[in-house]
Write a protein that holds these residues in place. Structure first.
Motif, PDB file in Angstrom:
ATOM      1  N   ASP A 126       0.882  -1.165   0.000  1.00 53.27           N
ATOM      2  CA  ASP A 126       0.000   0.000   0.000  1.00 53.27           C
ATOM      3  C   ASP A 126       0.922   1.219   0.000  1.00 53.27           C
ATOM      4  O   ASP A 126       1.439   1.621   1.045  1.00 53.27           O
ATOM      5  N   ASP A 127       1.180   1.728  -1.195  1.00 50.61           N
ATOM      6  CA  ASP A 127       2.209   2.763  -1.381  1.00 50.61           C
ATOM      7  C   ASP A 127       3.563   2.199  -0.941  1.00 50.61           C
ATOM      8  O   ASP A 127       4.020   1.221  -1.515  1.00 50.61           O
ATOM      9  N   ASP A 128       4.168   2.771   0.097  1.00 51.99           N
ATOM     10  CA  ASP A 128       5.482   2.295   0.554  1.00 51.99           C
ATOM     11  C   ASP A 128       5.378   1.444   1.824  1.00 51.99           C
ATOM     12  O   ASP A 128       6.381   1.237   2.512  1.00 51.99           O
ATOM     13  N   THR A 129       4.213   0.964   2.122  1.00 55.00           N
ATOM     14  CA  THR A 129       4.012   0.150   3.322  1.00 55.00           C
ATOM     15  C   THR A 129       3.575  -1.254   2.921  1.00 55.00           C
ATOM     16  O   THR A 129       2.802  -1.428   1.973  1.00 55.00           O
ATOM     17  N   LEU A 130       4.084  -2.245   3.636  1.00 53.32           N
ATOM     18  CA  LEU A 130       3.661  -3.621   3.431  1.00 53.32           C
ATOM     19  C   LEU A 130       2.564  -3.957   4.437  1.00 53.32           C
ATOM     20  O   LEU A 130       2.716  -3.740   5.639  1.00 53.32           O
TER      21      LEU A 130
ATOM     22  N   THR B  78      -0.243  -7.307  10.318  1.00 52.89           N
ATOM     23  CA  THR B  78       1.086  -6.682  10.341  1.00 52.89           C
ATOM     24  C   THR B  78       1.159  -5.531   9.352  1.00 52.89           C
ATOM     25  O   THR B  78       0.642  -5.626   8.228  1.00 52.89           O
ATOM     26  N   SER B  79       1.825  -4.461   9.779  1.00 52.41           N
ATOM     27  CA  SER B  79       2.143  -3.327   8.910  1.00 52.41           C
ATOM     28  C   SER B  79       3.643  -3.066   9.015  1.00 52.41           C
ATOM     29  O   SER B  79       4.170  -2.954  10.126  1.00 52.41           O
ATOM     30  N   VAL B  80       4.318  -3.014   7.862  1.00 54.57           N
ATOM     31  CA  VAL B  80       5.770  -2.853   7.840  1.00 54.57           C
ATOM     32  C   VAL B  80       6.126  -1.637   6.988  1.00 54.57           C
ATOM     33  O   VAL B  80       5.778  -1.564   5.806  1.00 54.57           O
ATOM     34  N   ALA B  81       6.801  -0.683   7.615  1.00 53.72           N
ATOM     35  CA  ALA B  81       7.340   0.496   6.939  1.00 53.72           C
ATOM     36  C   ALA B  81       8.828   0.585   7.267  1.00 53.72           C
ATOM     37  O   ALA B  81       9.326  -0.163   8.112  1.00 53.72           O
TER      38      ALA B  81
END
Length: 336
Positions: free
Chosen positions: A89-93, A116-119
């Motif tokens: 999602d844009d630059d986020t996983l 999980t959200s990974v930036a």
């Protein structure tokens, strides 16, 4: 911090960086750190890992207020989607993963979801039930074995999850071996039902986890710009470990299916033997039942009623008819 989370539902929080010991943080420190960094930038290679108990009413509110996470992550939380996927999602996983409960007891219901959200500067994980892999990762980070980036932390989580699945596969294999030994020894008892439980467990695990390697491969075809080649390779390696475990699980399913078929054949054979014995007994008792019914009628003209040897004549007739009936019932068995 207690196991269920603090006032904001935070179970654990760590500030991580390469060549630096992990530093545990609470929600106040995490909010201050997030407020002091530019959007999308990690000062001095630092990144934050926050793990929340989503059963806590304040967890989502805190994330919305301080974490600046994409809407896709909150949509996944609201939908309570359990379908495994990893997407950009844009630059986020955004990842929805499934894992075994902390107190896993080899039941199909002992599986829960991790969102999980990974930036680059932040990794947020949330769950509603205690999970094995996250607890193992938390223990590793606390002991100082911390990855140097958020993507590497995600890859480590995947490897930990694969290791947990290997343990589950070993446990299932041991249980299948026990059932197989009982089958060979002729002692099935209640263990036949366990095969069905184990098969449902493996089917559920494979259904929930099978999309994971494919989702990772699709992601690695077009990774975010901030993901380094080393991080991408770590994710690729963790995907391969997952694929191996999933193949082992599929092999166990086939083994359980063969055992179930063999047990079903054994039970059917035992039922056939019991039915055959019952049939033979019925056939052998048929002549005496017929004669007893005929001679037991309270009417005149009963044969041999005044004959002194009538009883023995009837016994001989019954024995002859019984022998003929027994021969007819057993001749097919002798031919086989």
């Amino acid at each position: 911090m207690n196991y269920g989370g603090d006032a904001a539902g935070l179970i654990c929080g760590y500030l991580l960086a390469a060549n630096t010991a992990p530093r545990e943080v609470d929600t106040v420190q995490a909010a201050q750190w997030l407020a002091n960094i530019p959007s999308g930038a990690a000062p001095q290679g630092q990144f934050l890992w926050l793990h929340f108990n989503l059963s806590h009413a304040q967890a989502v509110r805190w994330m919305e207020r301080h974490a600046d996470l994409p809407e896709a992550f909150f949509d996944a939380l609201k939908d309570r989607s359990v379908s495994t996927r990893i997407e950009r999602d844009d630059d986020t996983l955004i990842a929805v993963l499934n894992d075994a409960h902390f107190d896993f007891a080899f039941e199909p219901s002992d599986i829960a979801t991790l969102w999980t959200s990974v930036a680059p500067h932040l990794m947020v994980t949330g769950r509603t039930h205690p999970l094995r892999s996250v607890d193992a990762l938390r223990t590793a980070v606390r002991s100082g074995n911390a990855p140097c980036s958020s993507v590497a932390l995600l890859a480590e989580l995947m490897r930990t999850q694969a290791s947990g699945l290997v343990d589950i596969v070993r446990g299932v294999t041991q249980r299948i071996d026990d059932v197989e030994d009982a089958l060979l020894a002729g002692r099935l008892d209640h263990k036949r039902a366990r095969l069905g439980v184990l098969r449902r467990l493996l089917v559920r695990l494979q259904r929930l986890l099978a999309p994971e390697p494919a989702a990772l491969f699709r992601l690695l075809q077009h990774p975010p710009a901030w993901m380094g080649s080393d991080d991408a390779q770590e994710l690729r390696d963790s995907t391969e470990e997952f694929s191996v475990v999933l193949r082992d699980m599929q092999g166990l399913q086939e083994r359980i299916k063969l055992l179930q078929e063999e047990i079903a054949a054994s039970v059917q054979e035992a039922n056939s033997r019991s039915l055959f014995v019952l049939t033979v007994v019925t056939v052998l008792a048929l002549p005496i039942n017929i004669l007893a019914g005929l001679f037991g009628m309270n009417v005149g003209g009963v044969p041999l009623a005044d004959n002194g040897h009538g009883f023995w004549i009837i016994v001989a007739v019954v024995a002859a008819f019984t022998a003929v009936a027994g021969w007819l019932a057993l001749r097919d068995t002798r031919d086989q």
